[in-house]
Design an enzyme around this catalytic site. Structure first.
Site, short mmCIF file in Angstrom:
data_model
loop_
_atom_site.label_atom_id
_atom_site.label_comp_id
_atom_site.label_asym_id
_atom_site.label_seq_id
_atom_site.Cartn_x
_atom_site.Cartn_y
_atom_site.Cartn_z
N LYS A 270 0.86 -1.19 0.00
CA LYS A 270 0.00 0.00 0.00
C LYS A 270 0.89 1.24 0.00
CE LYS A 270 -3.19 2.65 2.95
NZ LYS A 270 -4.18 2.63 4.06
N LYS A 282 -10.38 13.12 7.38
CA LYS A 282 -10.00 12.85 8.77
C LYS A 282 -10.04 14.17 9.54
CE LYS A 282 -6.77 9.06 7.68
NZ LYS A 282 -7.47 7.92 8.30
N ASP A 294 1.60 6.44 5.42
CA ASP A 294 0.62 5.49 4.91
C ASP A 294 1.13 4.75 3.66
OD1 ASP A 294 -1.79 4.30 5.48
OD2 ASP A 294 -2.99 5.69 4.27
N GLU A 355 -9.28 3.64 1.71
CA GLU A 355 -8.73 3.78 0.36
C GLU A 355 -7.63 2.77 0.05
OE1 GLU A 355 -7.66 5.40 2.91
OE2 GLU A 355 -5.51 5.04 2.70
N ARG A 357 -7.34 -0.45 0.57
CA ARG A 357 -7.83 -1.69 -0.04
C ARG A 357 -8.21 -1.46 -1.50
NH1 ARG A 357 -12.53 -2.01 4.45
NH2 ARG A 357 -10.86 -0.99 5.59
N1 BES Z 1 -4.30 4.62 6.71
C1 BES Z 1 -5.47 4.39 7.48
C2 BES Z 1 -5.23 3.41 8.64
C3 BES Z 1 -4.30 3.85 9.73
C4 BES Z 1 -4.80 4.34 10.92
C5 BES Z 1 -2.95 3.67 9.61
C6 BES Z 1 -3.93 4.69 11.95
C7 BES Z 1 -2.08 4.03 10.64
C8 BES Z 1 -2.57 4.53 11.80
C9 BES Z 1 -6.56 3.81 6.60
O1 BES Z 1 -6.58 4.23 5.29
C10 BES Z 1 -7.87 4.22 7.18
O2 BES Z 1 -8.16 5.38 7.16
N2 BES Z 1 -8.63 3.25 7.64
C11 BES Z 1 -9.90 3.48 8.20
C12 BES Z 1 -10.83 2.46 7.61
C13 BES Z 1 -12.27 2.71 7.92
C14 BES Z 1 -12.76 3.95 7.20
C15 BES Z 1 -13.06 1.50 7.47
C16 BES Z 1 -9.79 3.30 9.71
O3 BES Z 1 -9.05 2.44 10.16
O4 BES Z 1 -10.43 4.08 10.42
ZN ZN Z 2 -4.78 4.83 4.54
MN MN Z 3 -7.68 6.00 5.01
#
Ligand code: BES
Ligand code: ZN
Ligand code: MN
Length: 504
Positions: A270, A282, A294, A355, A357
């Site tokens: 990723k 966010k 990320d 995003e 996935r």
């Molecule tokens: N890059 C983030 C996940 C992340 C969170 C990485 C904290 C490192 C530290 C990912 O893209 C994300 O935003 N995931 C969401 C998914 C949700 C919207 C289903 C999440 O984990 O909140």
């Molecule tokens: Zn992400």
């Molecule tokens: Mn994200």
């Protein structure tokens, strides 16, 4: 070409200090001749090495009992500092203990550039012991300095390792040192990339860096820009990229061993250069400055590739780095949009912050088109991985026991901790969509599992393991051989799997 003042990282990554520092460190095995600090291993029981000049009672009174990873600095007026470094129980000394010992000494001697290690490696074989001590020392001395006007950081100039025994073949010792430089390189490349601020490292930059690393370390690199991705039908990566002023890049890496390959392994990373969340923006939280990391999965894959040739990997290894940032704008992809991934699967976007996935979905189809024997993907995928396992253990899921087993073995070898979560198909219905083949959002719970179930849909049944490194991508403070900031988690782990991989 003139460079913006806000873009200090040279496009040619060969000049980034992480690698330069490794090249500049002179490492050898044998007696230390001009060390400024000498680390001396001390187990919790048994004899204290006489050269320390203190008995156990004296060390105890100073608060040092020999616990693994602890140190006591003993400055001297007329010679190098002596640093007692704990090894724990002498009978339990392991590769991990030695790696930690190397790191602990180097941290205790932070202002010293010439350091020696004298450690009785116990039952650990000589080559592994040397590699572990050197690797721990190099990784602990790492720091991300290219944007500091006046870095106070003292680079390591010389490191000497003495196990207190003679080698039967000095060439073996040299090979052990070289092995450590190669594995440290994998992690350092991954750390540098993940530590680099998002404005300094776009998807396009990542492509150029990969090209330069490929030339230097023996693998082929092809980059695919927006037009190429359109032509290839990579709607997942393109969808995420839609809101960005920067072009996406799919960076395809290929390592070919010199002999007939023993298998073909696909690695998918990723590569979200910055994750703002997109339209599902966010909130402004200090945590989110970490979203420059990320792309930690892509960084780990690229780091591992820099070591494959020199580690003598015998399998063919292919890599797909799926790179873009995730930005909100007038052109951004929207909630409710439907994307079509390579291979034809339609995906309803229920949250633009899920995003990773999407960006990775196309790569699974491409890996299968290349007939890989197995796929490992690595991604900073879900906050739920951080919540469930914390910042020191990554989540492992997959559809294949052999691949899961391989990763667990490599985790033990590299001390990059992972824990398996179930790929629980009972939760699969959470990803159902009314208007597309699948949706990108699961329910409120078990987010690491539902994210993996989404990826599972794209594997086409190929043996596959998934690493969610959202928790382990960084550390808040120096922790043994992990330096504060990006950890490079996964680079050494993937390297270890790749070098042992064979066709099932
Ligand atoms: N890059 C983030 C996940 C992340 C969170 C990485 C904290 C490192 C530290 C990912 O893209 C994300 O935003 N995931 C969401 C998914 C949700 C919207 C289903 C999440 O984990 O909140
Ligand atoms: Zn992400
Ligand atoms: Mn994200």
């Amino acid at each position: 070409m003139t460079r913006s003042p806000n873009k200090l990282i040279p496009a040619d990554f060969a000049t980034v200090p992480g690698l330069d520092a490794l090249d500049a460190a002179h490492v050898h095995v044998g007696e230390a001749w001009d060390a400024q600090a000498i680390g001396i291993g001390v187990p919790v029981t048994g004899e204290v090495p006489a050269e320390l000049g203190f008995d156990r009672e004296a060390l105890k009174n100073a608060g040092f009992e020999g616990a693994a990873g602890t140190t006591l600095v003993l400055p001297r007026a007329d010679g190098p500092d002596l640093i007692a470094v704990g090894l724990g129980e002498a009978s339990e000394v392991s590769v991990a203990t030695l790696r930690e010992a190397g790191a602990a000494v180097v941290r205790a001697a932070a202002s010293r550039s010439r350091i020696a290690l004298r450690v009785d490696a116990g039952v650990v074989n000589r080559v592994d012991a040397i590699s572990a001590l050197v690797e721990g020392a190099l990784l602990a001395r790492y720091r991300y300095v290219p944007l500091l006007s006046d870095p106070k950081h003292v680079p390591l100039e010389a490191l000497t390792v003495d196990l207190g025994t003679e080698t039967s073949d000095p060439a073996d010792d040299d090979a052990a040192v070289r092995a450590a430089l190669v594995t440290a390189r994998a992690a350092v490349v991954a750390r540098d990339l993940a530590n680099t601020p998002p404005g300094h490292l776009t998807a396009t930059d990542m492509g150029e860096i990969a090209m330069s690393l490929g030339r230097r370390f023996g693998f082929d690199v092809e980059t695919h820009d927006r037009d190429a991705l359109i032509a290839m039908g990579c709607g997942g990566l393109l969808g995420v990229n839609q809101g960005s002023a920067e072009e996406p890049r799919m960076i395809v890496l290929r390592y070919r061993p010199s002999d007939d390959p023993t298998g073909r392994l696909g690695l998918i990373g990723k590569g979200i250069m910055y994750d703002s969340g997109g339209i599902s923006l966010k909130p402004s939280d200090p945590m989110h400055l970490l979203m420059k990391m990320d792309m930690g999965g892509a960084a780990a894959v690229l780091g591992a590739f820099t070591a494959l040739r020199d580690a003598g990997a015998t399998a063919e290894v292919l890599g797909w780095l799926m790179c873009t940032d995730n930005m909100p704008s007038g052109s951004a992809y929207k909630l409710g949009d439907v994307l079509t991934a390579r291979g034809g699967t339609t995906i309803e976007v229920k949250n633009t912050d899920a995003e990773g996935r999407l960006a990775m979905s196309d790569a699974f189809a491409l890996a299968n088109e290349e007939d890989v024997d197995a796929i490992i993907d690595i991604a900073t995928l879900t906050g739920a991985a951080l919540i469930s396992l914390g910042a020191k253990v990554a989540a492992l899921l997959g559809n294949d026991e052999r691949m899961i087993g391989l990763l667990k073995e490599s985790s033990a070898t590299t001390d990059e901790a992972i824990w398996q979560l179930p790929l629980e198909r009972r939760y699969r219905t959470q990803l159902d969509s009314d208007i597309a083949d699948i949706s990108n959002l699961g329910g409120p719970y078990g987010g690491t599992i539902t994210a993996a179930l989404f990826l599972d849909h794209f594997t086409g049944g190929t043996p596959w393991a998934h690493l969610d490194i959202a928790g382990t991508m960084q550390t808040d403070s120096d922790d043994s051989w992990r330096t504060k900031g990006a950890t490079g988690f996964g680079a050494r782990l993937l390297l270890d799997v790749a070098r042992r991989f064979t066709r099932p």
